[in-house]
Design a protein around this motif. Sequence first.
Motif, PDB file in Angstrom:
ATOM      1  N   GLY A  23      12.797  47.595  18.617  1.00 55.31           N
ATOM      2  CA  GLY A  23      12.048  48.819  18.777  1.00 55.31           C
ATOM      3  C   GLY A  23      11.097  48.720  19.904  1.00 55.31           C
ATOM      4  O   GLY A  23      10.552  49.860  20.479  1.00 55.31           O
ATOM      5  N   THR A  45      14.710  52.642  18.228  1.00 56.34           N
ATOM      6  CA  THR A  45      15.456  53.003  17.219  1.00 56.34           C
ATOM      7  C   THR A  45      14.528  53.671  15.782  1.00 56.34           C
ATOM      8  O   THR A  45      13.417  53.331  16.122  1.00 56.34           O
ATOM      9  N   ALA A  46      15.064  54.431  15.284  1.00 59.01           N
ATOM     10  CA  ALA A  46      14.305  55.151  14.302  1.00 59.01           C
ATOM     11  C   ALA A  46      13.805  54.259  13.253  1.00 59.01           C
ATOM     12  O   ALA A  46      12.714  54.504  12.694  1.00 59.01           O
ATOM     13  N   GLN A  47      14.627  53.142  13.205  1.00 61.53           N
ATOM     14  CA  GLN A  47      14.239  52.282  12.211  1.00 61.53           C
ATOM     15  C   GLN A  47      13.404  51.265  12.631  1.00 61.53           C
ATOM     16  O   GLN A  47      12.862  50.368  11.907  1.00 61.53           O
ATOM     17  N   HIS A 106       8.307  54.043  -4.062  1.00 58.80           N
ATOM     18  CA  HIS A 106       8.596  55.187  -2.897  1.00 58.80           C
ATOM     19  C   HIS A 106       9.960  54.709  -2.124  1.00 58.80           C
ATOM     20  O   HIS A 106      10.701  55.400  -1.818  1.00 58.80           O
ATOM     21  N   ARG A 108      14.089  56.221  -1.560  1.00 56.96           N
ATOM     22  CA  ARG A 108      14.642  56.456  -0.195  1.00 56.96           C
ATOM     23  C   ARG A 108      15.885  55.624   0.202  1.00 56.96           C
ATOM     24  O   ARG A 108      16.254  55.907   1.247  1.00 56.96           O
ATOM     25  N   GLY A 109      16.158  54.457  -0.343  1.00 60.73           N
ATOM     26  CA  GLY A 109      16.935  53.477   0.188  1.00 60.73           C
ATOM     27  C   GLY A 109      16.113  52.713   1.252  1.00 60.73           C
ATOM     28  O   GLY A 109      15.294  52.876   1.704  1.00 60.73           O
ATOM     29  N   ASP A 137      14.857  50.697   4.153  1.00 61.90           N
ATOM     30  CA  ASP A 137      14.317  51.051   5.493  1.00 61.90           C
ATOM     31  C   ASP A 137      13.564  50.066   5.956  1.00 61.90           C
ATOM     32  O   ASP A 137      12.403  49.738   5.307  1.00 61.90           O
ATOM     33  N   ARG A 161       5.963  47.658   6.792  1.00 64.21           N
ATOM     34  CA  ARG A 161       4.770  47.942   6.386  1.00 64.21           C
ATOM     35  C   ARG A 161       4.190  47.346   5.326  1.00 64.21           C
ATOM     36  O   ARG A 161       2.922  47.133   5.040  1.00 64.21           O
ATOM     37  N   ASN A 188      11.979  62.565  16.219  1.00 60.10           N
ATOM     38  CA  ASN A 188      11.479  61.223  16.390  1.00 60.10           C
ATOM     39  C   ASN A 188      12.545  60.176  17.329  1.00 60.10           C
ATOM     40  O   ASN A 188      12.560  59.071  17.281  1.00 60.10           O
ATOM     41  N   GLN A 189      13.304  61.158  17.758  1.00 59.99           N
ATOM     42  CA  GLN A 189      14.337  60.687  18.757  1.00 59.99           C
ATOM     43  C   GLN A 189      14.740  61.387  19.589  1.00 59.99           C
ATOM     44  O   GLN A 189      15.149  62.501  19.325  1.00 59.99           O
ATOM     45  N   VAL A 239      17.099  60.679   3.613  1.00 57.50           N
ATOM     46  CA  VAL A 239      17.366  59.502   2.617  1.00 57.50           C
ATOM     47  C   VAL A 239      18.588  58.938   3.332  1.00 57.50           C
ATOM     48  O   VAL A 239      19.519  59.438   3.643  1.00 57.50           O
ATOM     49  N   ASN A 240      18.628  57.488   3.277  1.00 56.56           N
ATOM     50  CA  ASN A 240      19.755  56.645   3.617  1.00 56.56           C
ATOM     51  C   ASN A 240      21.051  57.138   3.026  1.00 56.56           C
ATOM     52  O   ASN A 240      21.131  57.342   1.923  1.00 56.56           O
ATOM     53  N   LEU A 253      25.371  55.002   7.633  1.00 56.15           N
ATOM     54  CA  LEU A 253      24.519  54.127   8.333  1.00 56.15           C
ATOM     55  C   LEU A 253      25.616  52.667   9.053  1.00 56.15           C
ATOM     56  O   LEU A 253      25.375  52.231  10.179  1.00 56.15           O
ATOM     57  N   PRO A 306      24.400  53.339  12.796  1.00 61.46           N
ATOM     58  CA  PRO A 306      23.223  52.887  12.373  1.00 61.46           C
ATOM     59  C   PRO A 306      21.984  53.501  13.010  1.00 61.46           C
ATOM     60  O   PRO A 306      20.920  53.505  12.760  1.00 61.46           O
ATOM     61  N   GLU A 307      22.144  53.937  14.199  1.00 58.05           N
ATOM     62  CA  GLU A 307      20.925  54.541  14.968  1.00 58.05           C
ATOM     63  C   GLU A 307      20.889  55.991  14.722  1.00 58.05           C
ATOM     64  O   GLU A 307      19.903  56.693  15.490  1.00 58.05           O
ATOM     65  N   ARG A 324      21.244  62.509   9.586  1.00 56.35           N
ATOM     66  CA  ARG A 324      20.224  62.994   8.633  1.00 56.35           C
ATOM     67  C   ARG A 324      19.099  62.831   9.649  1.00 56.35           C
ATOM     68  O   ARG A 324      19.016  62.685  10.843  1.00 56.35           O
ATOM     69  N   ASN A 337      15.317  61.663  11.045  1.00 55.47           N
ATOM     70  CA  ASN A 337      14.602  60.278  10.980  1.00 55.47           C
ATOM     71  C   ASN A 337      13.498  60.347  10.189  1.00 55.47           C
ATOM     72  O   ASN A 337      12.517  61.021  10.521  1.00 55.47           O
ATOM     73  N   ARG A 338      13.168  59.327   9.538  1.00 57.16           N
ATOM     74  CA  ARG A 338      11.880  58.937   8.756  1.00 57.16           C
ATOM     75  C   ARG A 338      10.991  58.596   9.958  1.00 57.16           C
ATOM     76  O   ARG A 338      11.472  57.954  11.048  1.00 57.16           O
ATOM     77  N   ARG A 397       6.347  51.807  19.017  1.00 57.32           N
ATOM     78  CA  ARG A 397       6.268  52.035  17.610  1.00 57.32           C
ATOM     79  C   ARG A 397       6.214  50.721  16.913  1.00 57.32           C
ATOM     80  O   ARG A 397       7.305  50.183  16.843  1.00 57.32           O
ATOM     81  N   GLU A 457       3.846  56.365   1.344  1.00 57.22           N
ATOM     82  CA  GLU A 457       3.980  57.634   1.110  1.00 57.22           C
ATOM     83  C   GLU A 457       2.974  58.547   2.059  1.00 57.22           C
ATOM     84  O   GLU A 457       3.246  59.663   2.739  1.00 57.22           O
ATOM     85  N   GLU A 508       1.604  57.382   4.815  1.00 59.26           N
ATOM     86  CA  GLU A 508       1.954  57.001   6.069  1.00 59.26           C
ATOM     87  C   GLU A 508       3.146  57.440   6.739  1.00 59.26           C
ATOM     88  O   GLU A 508       3.105  57.656   7.982  1.00 59.26           O
ATOM     89  N   PHE A 509       4.160  57.887   5.859  1.00 57.06           N
ATOM     90  CA  PHE A 509       5.441  57.967   6.686  1.00 57.06           C
ATOM     91  C   PHE A 509       5.678  59.669   6.373  1.00 57.06           C
ATOM     92  O   PHE A 509       5.307  60.130   5.190  1.00 57.06           O
ATOM     93  N   ASP A 546       8.909  62.088   5.724  1.00 58.06           N
ATOM     94  CA  ASP A 546      10.587  61.995   5.399  1.00 58.06           C
ATOM     95  C   ASP A 546      11.134  62.897   6.103  1.00 58.06           C
ATOM     96  O   ASP A 546      10.639  64.163   6.394  1.00 58.06           O
TER      97      ASP A 546
END
Lengths: 482, 1002
Positions: A35, A45-47, A258, A262-263, A265, A271, B733-734, B788-789, B794, B798-799, B805, B807-808, B879, B997, B999-1000, B1002
């Motif tokens: 990242g 990447t978003a991840q 949480h 969400r699966g 991540d 974090r 976010n992308q 949600v994943n 994925l 994957p990106e 979806r 992006n979180r 990030r 929850e 800080e992020f 969805d």
Amino acid sequence: MNDKNLLLPVEECSLSRRSLLRQCGTGLGVLGLVGLLGDDGLLQTAQAGANPMMPRPTHFPGTAKRVIHLFMNGGPSHVDTFDPKTALQKYDGKKLPLDLRTERKTGAAMASPFKFKKYGECGLEVSELFQKTAEHIDDIAVIRSMYADAPNHEPSLRLMNCGESRLVRPSMGSWVTYGMGTENQNLPGFVALCPNGYPTVGTQNWQTAFLPGVFQGTHVDTRHQDVKKLIENIVNPHTSYEQQKQQLEALKKLNAMHLDQRGPDPALNARIQSYELAYRMQMEATDAFDVSREPKHVLEAYGEGVQARQILIARRLVERGVRYVQVWHDKGQPWDNHDDLEVNHRRLAGQCDQAIDALLNDLKKSGLLEDTLVIWGGEFGRTPVVEMPTKGSNAGKINGRDHNHYGFTVWMAGGGVKGGQAYGATDEFGFKAVENRMHVHDLHATILKLLGFDHKRLTYRHAGRDFRLTDVHGEIHEGLIA
Amino acid sequence: MNSELIESPPPKTAPRPPPHVIPITSRPLLRVAVSQNPTVHVRGRFSIAALLAGCVVAISASTARCADANNEDGIRFFEEKVRPLLSAKCYECHGPEKSESGLRLDSRASILRGGASDTPAAQDGDPEHSLLIESVKHEGDYEMPPDEPLSEAEIDHLHQWIKMGMPWPEEAPVKPTLTVEQRVSVHRSEHWSLQPVKSPTIPESDTTSSVDSPRTKIDRLLEPKLADAGLSFSPVADRRTLIRRATYDLIGLPPTQKQIDAFVNDERPDAWPRLIDQLLDSPHYGERWARHWLDVARYADTRGYSPGGRDKRFPFAYTYRDWVIKAFNRDLPYDDFVRCQLAADMMDSAEPADLAALGFLTVGRQYLNRLDVIDDQVDAVTRGILGLTVSCARCHDHKFDAIPTQDYYSLFSIFENCSSPDELPLIIDEAEKAKFSEFLGKLEAEKQAIEKRLDEIHEQLKTQTQEHPTDYLARVIESSAEREAFLQEQDFISLKPIEVHPRLLNRWKAFVNRKDAARMKVFMPWHELLALGDDGFAESAQRKIEGWNELPAEKLNPLVLDALLQQPLKNKTELARVYGKLIHDQWGARDEENAKSDPSRKALLDLLSLDDSPLVIKREKIREMFDQGQRNDVAKREGKINELNSNAPEGLDRAMIVVDREHPGVTRVMIRGNAGRRGEEAPRRFLKLLSPEDRPVFQNGAGRLELADAIVSKDNPLTARVFVNRVWMHHFNQPLVDTPSDFGIQCPEPVQRDVLDFLAADFMQNGWSVKRLHRQIMLSHAYRQSSVNRDDCLQVDPENRLWWRMNRRRLEFESFRDSLLAVAGNLDAKLFGKSAPITTAPFSHRRTIYGTIDRQDLPNLFRAFDFASPDQSVSKRSRTIVPQQSLFMLNSPFAIEQSQQLVAHVNSESEPTDDQRIAKLYQTIFGRQPTAEELEIGKQFVTVAEPQLSEPESPEAQSSETGKADEAAQSDAASQTPAASLDVWTRYAQMLLMTNEFEFID
């Protein structure tokens, strides 16, 4: 004028996303790093998330794993410390037969007021100012042929630290932590120790510029003896560790639920982990910076005062896996002795000579010196000629030296450096580097090599091009490498 | 090149050397003739030893050349002596990676072709007329290599090699370097981002659109690529997620429980568009989106490093920030948004308040070297708005994009010809101004004081230069520390070395040493006498002077001759006495009656009155005359004005404008970025790459408005694409294009290019409305998807490059800090105004966008949370997730203060039970009710932790698990008075603020 086929493939970059993914599968730390690779780059990447400070392999195995840079800011006089010049005795008070333009008006030659003596098996001469450090001369490579671009502090500080005099570029410590991460996740990877405030040009000396902010040096004001004041937010004065543990346990449960919804991540995971890291960091950092935990004989070996304390802290930090430690003598530019050079240089060297000796002793004893690179030097040296009075610039005492970027000394020890040698030379008066001339870029290239990097390949894509510490310059001086 | 050639530029059509040196026509014939004869009989005679001995006598120049150069010995000589040399000393700049001035030295053909000057680098067989030899010998225009000259031996090798006919082994031909013109046309026809923006055909949707989730044009463009990959959109996210996402996206703050409930329960079919409109109407929308733009604009409140500890603040940067906020809030069309920031002062449609927009040009780092400031302006405009890395062409033509150095300097010239004025204009109306009369009076008084000081300095310098010509002339002859000792013994010297003003001395030097005809009438003897030897000076001088007796007045001013004849000169220094006295006396008596009528006096006085005369000190140019002390003194006073302005009362707004030079000057290309080496002219005009065939030269002032118009022209393929990509990036976010500030040749076509083109076309067709663009994007299904994943997706993508979806994302620094303040009920919703420091207590409760950004010393907090570096235009923030961020939440006084405030709203009267309190905290922080499990965790926390609340922390109470570190804590605790422990509810609330929850999004 280059056309497309000259485009450097991204794979050229050792830290390219693809090779990382290849090498390391999908580990969290790696994804986090991915990242980071390029603000403009194709690599976010978003991840992304996770800890970019994780240690990672260099281009090739380096002989140095960490760095302590003892920065004599202001410019220590080489002809009074590590580069003796008998010709100055001969010419003392007389005009030198060479004329180089200096920053300010300078006059006749000024002999060094300090005595030099041979040390070690190599028999190199060192002045009385660093008589204790000199005991290690067989481990030290004294580079007497350094040169820089300008006789002013600001550009030269930026050059020495960031490889560029004017523009905003990442510092060497940032490049190194970007390139290899750091060994101890509970401590910052790059620490700049400086008592009483900032050196000239301030935080630019350890800036990250366009590299991610995490690679910025963490400034620690070593004036404070109270550990809690040394690092921001390292202690919560209201909450005990026990109470924090309760908080973190509850936090973990909530975050787990949480995450469950969400699966997987990596960012969420990272974090979660970062709180564990932070918790441990509180303890490790307070421990690392607390020199009062050293036995008495060690404290005595380093001596009194803030220099002793911060050089000891530097040792404690590298022992704990901090990658890059800078030790600044003081805020501003203390070594800048345009007047009263004899008195001031004696005082300044007196503050750190013993501690440097103790540091080298300790590193040697523990074996750390083998892969710890110790660098000593300023942003430039001083003229062999005396500085003349200039209104508003000096006190007009005619007993100091002006800035000298034409030739000066930096020494290195440990980390695979070939010690016991004087590398390169200035002319017979110490004005200008003439033999094995070594530009600051060359020093950087050589340091990166010791650390295991090809300075041409340690790059970062920004604003459409690959930047590097040495820009388009840098020659490795193999003679310095054991 | 030699001096003869400098005056007559090399002919463009015929290569050098001129025909009389070697008949051009004969050369190819000779070569052909020889190559027809494969058994070259001179071959055997070439031996390296002979060559090294310089034994070229045996071979006449022409036969050597005509011999097939590629014989074995020649090749060996080349490989041993020449190629390594070229490679080590030349290729760095003239090789495969770089071709400075268009020159490459890595093939025989390219050497013969030469560089940009159209001059071959070498004349085959004729080293004497080869630019390469001239350059390495430092005999012509070029001094190569620039850093370290070649050794004699190395030069000799090159010389011999050229003489031999430049032997070079057969190699695959180096691909010819395309000219910029050719590259422009290739890139324009081939590179995707340079194609005109055309709206793509919108495919029909295969998916049955449900009422809840209608497919928009964006979706229909995205879907085919998804389908091709076997993927599909994710379902629409739930309403709670949607409102949180939209609210953070558009205003950067969390929605309140009330707002969430209202939206969740809004059954109207247009609930979603209504929500979007409502958020777009919020004044906080501008605060959120302005910040995105400020990353691009490298906004900061300080100028950067200020020498001598001068005040580094920009007192009025905030007016630019506020203008950007207002521009977003009023949906200023993007084309005008750009125009204002480059040229608000020249636009008919702009209001006075719009002048603040020019801050885009002026809030960058103020490097000490102005060239770097201008470079930063070029960079911000081109990367920020055009998505081109034009600054790469500062030192050499752009490596990848068809941007020649000349184009860089064309843009550079625009900004070089404008600058910030000394006094920034007020942008408030007269009535408003009256409120500040007291402050303005004080400011005026300070300014007057400076003017007075300048008057004083002016007078001082005038007096000194007019009273002491002798002193200055004596130092013009020679000035050194050694000489001073001698001078001080002379009775006609009155100034001590420290009193000699360096700038005045420079003026005197320059004046005396300029040798035009008028000046030589006075100073000819000065130069001639100084040229004499020191031995026997008195006699030889006397002879010379007597010899001038015959000279007419047109050759030598009689006053000078008289003065010289009056008293014999003992040494050169006495020349200063003679000239000094003459100048002093004549200048002192310049108002006398016959000063004008006597031709000799008039001629002398006319000379002494020229603009460059050191006796003429112009008040308006007094700053150029400052010595160090004067500069420091005035700078200190001006620093005070800066300080006053920084502390000016709120509302006294000034715009950080630029003004064009009255007579814009011509800029020449700086070769290799070196201001001392100038090349061709760079007329002010737009990039060739983006201009029509007949590229106009800008006429209006420095050309800023014309530049802006060219940038926002609908024919420009980049501007709209670049901006919609940025907006898309902040929503998803992308970005669609991964390098938001670089759409150049290295930027591959984005996978979902059709969406980009559709949005860009639509954007321009609809008046460049940014708010409409937000609606377009946010109404799409793509935007409303769940984050949600999905494991199967994925695996394939994957990106998420295809957008299967949402992006979180983690909250950015601003949203994070603002949210803490918001949930604590502390947020100060005030809009606009001066920046306030936000990292020191007592903590400002203003939104983070109003926090002071000190680029010279950016607080760690900003760095730790990936704030955009304010030193260069930033396209994407990094990030990272690092422990320092967590430490901030765990330990910082700010986080603790917000937790305490949060709990203060939850009291035992309104919420008597633990359950109720926990629920209230969940509502405030997350906008929802806690689940049973969460309630349980909460209750456990407050009850188990409760016993420790009342008593101060005792070391014994701590577990030994943490070992050594706990000892540290104990010794810390022992070393200071323990601070009051936090209430268990505060600790609980603080913990909730640490959750993912919070800080992020969805």
